[in-house]
Design a protein around this motif. Structure first.
Motif, PDB file in Angstrom:
ATOM      1  N   ILE A   1       7.927   9.196  -0.778  1.00  0.00           N
ATOM      2  CA  ILE A   1       7.731   9.074   0.602  1.00  0.00           C
ATOM      3  C   ILE A   1       9.135   8.255   1.102  1.00  0.00           C
ATOM      4  CG2 ILE A   1       6.336   7.451   2.406  1.00  0.00           C
ATOM      5  CD1 ILE A   1       4.584   9.575   0.697  1.00  0.00           C
ATOM      6  N   THR A   2       9.625   8.850   2.308  1.00  0.00           N
ATOM      7  CA  THR A   2      10.709   8.544   2.732  1.00  0.00           C
ATOM      8  C   THR A   2      10.637   8.041   4.101  1.00  0.00           C
ATOM      9  OG1 THR A   2      11.415  10.761   3.879  1.00  0.00           O
ATOM     10  CG2 THR A   2      11.797  10.435   1.340  1.00  0.00           C
ATOM     11  N   ARG A   3      11.966   7.824   4.782  1.00  0.00           N
ATOM     12  CA  ARG A   3      11.974   7.302   6.012  1.00  0.00           C
ATOM     13  C   ARG A   3      11.224   8.403   7.220  1.00  0.00           C
ATOM     14  NH1 ARG A   3      15.510   2.951   6.005  1.00  0.00           N
ATOM     15  NH2 ARG A   3      14.962   2.282   8.065  1.00  0.00           N
ATOM     16  N   GLU A   4      11.557   9.714   7.011  1.00  0.00           N
ATOM     17  CA  GLU A   4      11.231  10.580   7.499  1.00  0.00           C
ATOM     18  C   GLU A   4       9.557  10.815   7.739  1.00  0.00           C
ATOM     19  OE1 GLU A   4      13.124  14.222   6.712  1.00  0.00           O
ATOM     20  OE2 GLU A   4      15.155  13.562   7.479  1.00  0.00           O
ATOM     21  N   ASP A   5       9.007  10.224   6.497  1.00  0.00           N
ATOM     22  CA  ASP A   5       7.428  10.090   6.406  1.00  0.00           C
ATOM     23  C   ASP A   5       6.902   8.959   7.306  1.00  0.00           C
ATOM     24  OD1 ASP A   5       7.544  12.564   4.999  1.00  0.00           O
ATOM     25  OD2 ASP A   5       8.379  11.535   3.123  1.00  0.00           O
ATOM     26  N   GLY A   6       7.796   8.036   7.720  1.00  0.00           N
ATOM     27  CA  GLY A   6       7.219   6.902   8.526  1.00  0.00           C
ATOM     28  C   GLY A   6       7.308   5.778   7.610  1.00  0.00           C
ATOM     29  N   LEU A   7       8.208   5.628   6.540  1.00  0.00           N
ATOM     30  CA  LEU A   7       8.683   4.525   5.788  1.00  0.00           C
ATOM     31  C   LEU A   7       9.410   3.665   6.893  1.00  0.00           C
ATOM     32  CD1 LEU A   7       8.154   3.032   2.992  1.00  0.00           C
ATOM     33  CD2 LEU A   7      10.104   3.888   2.392  1.00  0.00           C
ATOM     34  N   PRO A   8       9.137   2.596   7.252  1.00  0.00           N
ATOM     35  CA  PRO A   8       9.708   1.758   8.577  1.00  0.00           C
ATOM     36  C   PRO A   8      10.971   1.091   7.968  1.00  0.00           C
ATOM     37  CG  PRO A   8       7.855   0.454   7.644  1.00  0.00           C
ATOM     38  CD  PRO A   8       7.866   1.798   6.898  1.00  0.00           C
ATOM     39  N   ALA A   9      11.158   0.664   6.449  1.00  0.00           N
ATOM     40  CA  ALA A   9      12.375   0.291   6.120  1.00  0.00           C
ATOM     41  C   ALA A   9      12.362   0.360   4.482  1.00  0.00           C
ATOM     42  CB  ALA A   9      12.207  -1.485   6.479  1.00  0.00           C
ATOM     43  N   MET A  10      13.301  -0.210   3.990  1.00  0.00           N
ATOM     44  CA  MET A  10      13.531  -0.167   2.525  1.00  0.00           C
ATOM     45  C   MET A  10      12.480  -1.064   1.682  1.00  0.00           C
ATOM     46  SD  MET A  10      17.061  -0.689   0.259  1.00  0.00           S
ATOM     47  CE  MET A  10      16.717  -1.141  -1.420  1.00  0.00           C
ATOM     48  N   PRO A  11      11.740  -0.412   1.017  1.00  0.00           N
ATOM     49  CA  PRO A  11      10.526  -1.538   0.476  1.00  0.00           C
ATOM     50  C   PRO A  11      11.386  -2.025  -0.935  1.00  0.00           C
ATOM     51  CG  PRO A  11      10.142   0.801  -0.344  1.00  0.00           C
ATOM     52  CD  PRO A  11      11.413   0.858   0.686  1.00  0.00           C
ATOM     53  N   ILE A  12      10.605  -3.280  -1.026  1.00  0.00           N
ATOM     54  CA  ILE A  12      11.512  -4.245  -2.012  1.00  0.00           C
ATOM     55  C   ILE A  12      10.628  -4.111  -3.347  1.00  0.00           C
ATOM     56  CG2 ILE A  12      11.924  -6.508  -2.607  1.00  0.00           C
ATOM     57  CD1 ILE A  12      14.094  -5.193  -0.969  1.00  0.00           C
ATOM     58  N   THR A  13       9.400  -4.255  -2.987  1.00  0.00           N
ATOM     59  CA  THR A  13       8.133  -4.198  -4.079  1.00  0.00           C
ATOM     60  C   THR A  13       6.850  -3.540  -3.735  1.00  0.00           C
ATOM     61  OG1 THR A  13       7.547  -5.099  -6.469  1.00  0.00           O
ATOM     62  CG2 THR A  13       7.564  -6.518  -4.549  1.00  0.00           C
ATOM     63  N   SER A  14       6.084  -3.676  -4.555  1.00  0.00           N
ATOM     64  CA  SER A  14       4.646  -3.466  -4.026  1.00  0.00           C
ATOM     65  C   SER A  14       3.387  -3.900  -4.899  1.00  0.00           C
ATOM     66  CB  SER A  14       4.633  -1.750  -4.105  1.00  0.00           C
ATOM     67  OG  SER A  14       4.689  -1.402  -5.368  1.00  0.00           O
ATOM     68  N   GLU A  15       2.338  -3.765  -4.283  1.00  0.00           N
ATOM     69  CA  GLU A  15       1.256  -4.238  -5.093  1.00  0.00           C
ATOM     70  C   GLU A  15       0.284  -3.114  -4.729  1.00  0.00           C
ATOM     71  OE1 GLU A  15       0.785  -6.587  -7.455  1.00  0.00           O
ATOM     72  OE2 GLU A  15       2.543  -7.451  -6.779  1.00  0.00           O
ATOM     73  N   ILE A  16      -0.693  -2.655  -5.861  1.00  0.00           N
ATOM     74  CA  ILE A  16      -1.685  -1.843  -5.812  1.00  0.00           C
ATOM     75  C   ILE A  16      -3.162  -2.434  -5.837  1.00  0.00           C
ATOM     76  CG2 ILE A  16      -2.708   0.609  -6.660  1.00  0.00           C
ATOM     77  CD1 ILE A  16       0.359   0.996  -7.887  1.00  0.00           C
ATOM     78  N   ASP A  17      -3.996  -1.831  -5.095  1.00  0.00           N
ATOM     79  CA  ASP A  17      -5.489  -2.494  -4.890  1.00  0.00           C
ATOM     80  C   ASP A  17      -6.133  -2.272  -6.404  1.00  0.00           C
ATOM     81  OD1 ASP A  17      -7.720  -0.483  -4.245  1.00  0.00           O
ATOM     82  OD2 ASP A  17      -5.898   0.169  -3.506  1.00  0.00           O
ATOM     83  N   PRO A  18      -7.231  -2.700  -6.662  1.00  0.00           N
ATOM     84  CA  PRO A  18      -7.735  -2.522  -8.112  1.00  0.00           C
ATOM     85  C   PRO A  18      -8.590  -1.076  -7.989  1.00  0.00           C
ATOM     86  CG  PRO A  18      -8.529  -4.545  -7.291  1.00  0.00           C
ATOM     87  CD  PRO A  18      -7.669  -3.972  -6.089  1.00  0.00           C
TER      88      PRO A  18
END
Length: 440
Positions: free
Chosen positions: A301-318
């Protein structure tokens, strides 16, 4: 296990992130001043008739611990009612504590592993006192606990601001270590395995639910490393492919799902260094890890796909339905729908946040907002902000648990004084991504 700290930290020691910002440079806001003054008065009164005690009765309730990097305190949050119970001075802090396993409602693991400059430390969750100290020799450290709660895996050495080539005067052999994390073990806090990687930049570690494999983002090597936990060795190194534009992919953070089917990887998409030749734009990769030794990238997923800014990290739901990406430059948490593999929405959290943690019941995500001095609470079912909770100065890292600590009067008094910007103690630093360090 190393002996307790007895050195005095200097200003130079605290400059582990070149662009650290002083959260008190504009003074203390009136509401914080009034709240701290009341706390100091109450605590001073109590300290005259109470000793430090033993923490009182131990109560197991859903709890979140938010680490405030600006004043080296921890805000203890009631994760049932979403309210702050107290803020405790611990003289250290964390940006990315181990928050994946050992944090659920059914767990009885009562140790908080935090990343500090030079290694990791363990705090007893009941007292918030240090019980272990492990040195890695590198400022950036990224710990995570194995699902069986027996081992801590630490990736050490990697960061987006590292030089593209090693400095001859610095170590050029980064490391991934395994630590005995069992409090009942005679070797608790000791290193039980080590993988020397070369100048690869191990920048994060996450584990799949069986606990047999860990995944490490090697930012300088452009690889996703698969690590066997026992025996402790590299099982595979997977090339992350071509960058979206110029520069390199730069995989630097990663999160495996609780179900063990998916892995999210944050990419820099640019070049390394404090002043990169190619500015980092960021992207988010979705990987299939159902066959752990042969992970495959499904989507980027890139900025062209709607990513608003550089992601730093993430969490995934159960349920592996959504990934929550921390995008501090947009003052938001970006929701990635993992079924559609597309950006679903942005959640305004009121400021800059680089990390978050699930509450013990895995229903709500707690997001420390560095620039707003609060913790934002996101309801996963609704994918919406449902509350904000006042915290200490510049909350940055968080972890869930079931131990409900009770601070002694000394910890409470120091917390009240620290909230006014007074500096004392070692003031141990942690390492944050470039431009996101708010350590006073």
């Amino acid at each position: 296990m190393n002996p307790p700290r007895d050195h005095e930290t200097t200003d130079d020691d605290r400059l582990s992130t070149p662009t650290r910002k002083n959260p008190f440079e504009d003074g203390v806001d009136r509401r914080r001043l009034m709240r701290s003054s009341v706390a100091i008065g109450a605590t001073a009164t109590l300290s005259g008739c109470l000793d430090d005690g033993d923490g009182g009765d131990q109560t197991r309730d859903p709890t979140v611990y938010a680490f405030n990097t600006g004043d080296r305190t921890v805000t203890v949050i009631d994760a049932e009612n979403d309210e702050a119970l107290e803020t405790v001075h611990v003289d250290t802090t964390a940006s990315f504590p181990a928050n994946q396993y050992g944090t659920g409602a059914d767990s009885t693991y009562d140790t908080l592993w935090i990343n500090v400059s030079g290694g990791v430390r363990a705090l007893d969750a009941w007292t918030l006192e240090e019980v272990a100290d492990v040195e890695t020799g590198f400022e950036p450290n990224y710990p995570n606990l194995t699902p069986d709660e027996d081992h801590l895996i630490v990736a050490a050495g990697g960061t987006t601001s590292m030089d593209p080539e090693p400095d001859p005067d610095d170590p050029d052999d980064h490391v991934i270590v395994r630590v005995d994390a069992d409090r009942d073990s005679d070797s608790f806090g000791e290193v039980t395995g080590e993988i020397r990687t070369g100048y690869t930049g191990p920048c994060d570690v996450t584990l799949e639910p069986s606990g047999e494999y860990a995944f490490v983002a090697d930012i300088a090597a452009e690889t996703l490393r698969v690590v066997s936990v026992d025996p402790f060795e590299t099982a595979a190194e997977i090339d992350v492919g071509d960058p979206v534009g110029e520069g390199n992919v730069l995989p630097f953070m990663c999160t495996a799902s609780f179900a063990g089917d998916l892995l999210l990887v944050e990419n820099g998409e640019g070049t390394l260094g404090e002043d990169p030749e190619v500015p980092r734009e960021g992207s988010e990769s979705i990987w299939d890890i159902s066959t752990p030794e042969s992970p495959e990238e499904l989507e980027r997923i890139t900025r062209e796909d709607g990513l608003p800014a550089m992601p730093i990290t993430s969490e995934i739901d159960p349920d592996s339905e959504a990934g929550y990406l921390f995008t501090p430059s947009a003052d938001s948490v970006t929701v990635l729908d993992l079924v559609d593999r597309a950006i679903d929405r942005e959640i305004d959290v009121g400021g800059s946040a680089i990390s978050g943690a699930w509450g013990p019941r895995r229903e709500k995500l707690y997001v420390p907002v560095q620039t707003a001095n609060h913790v934002a609470v996101i309801d996963h079912a609704e994918r919406e902000l449902v509350a904000t909770i006042d915290a200490g100065e510049s909350p940055t890292g968080a972890v869930g648990g079931m131990a409900r600590p009770e601070a002694n009067t000394g910890q409470q008094l120091r917390a009240a004084l620290a909230s006014l910007g007074l500096e004392f103690g070692d003031r141990e630093p942690t390492v944050c991504p470039e431009g996101n360090c708010y350590c006073g």
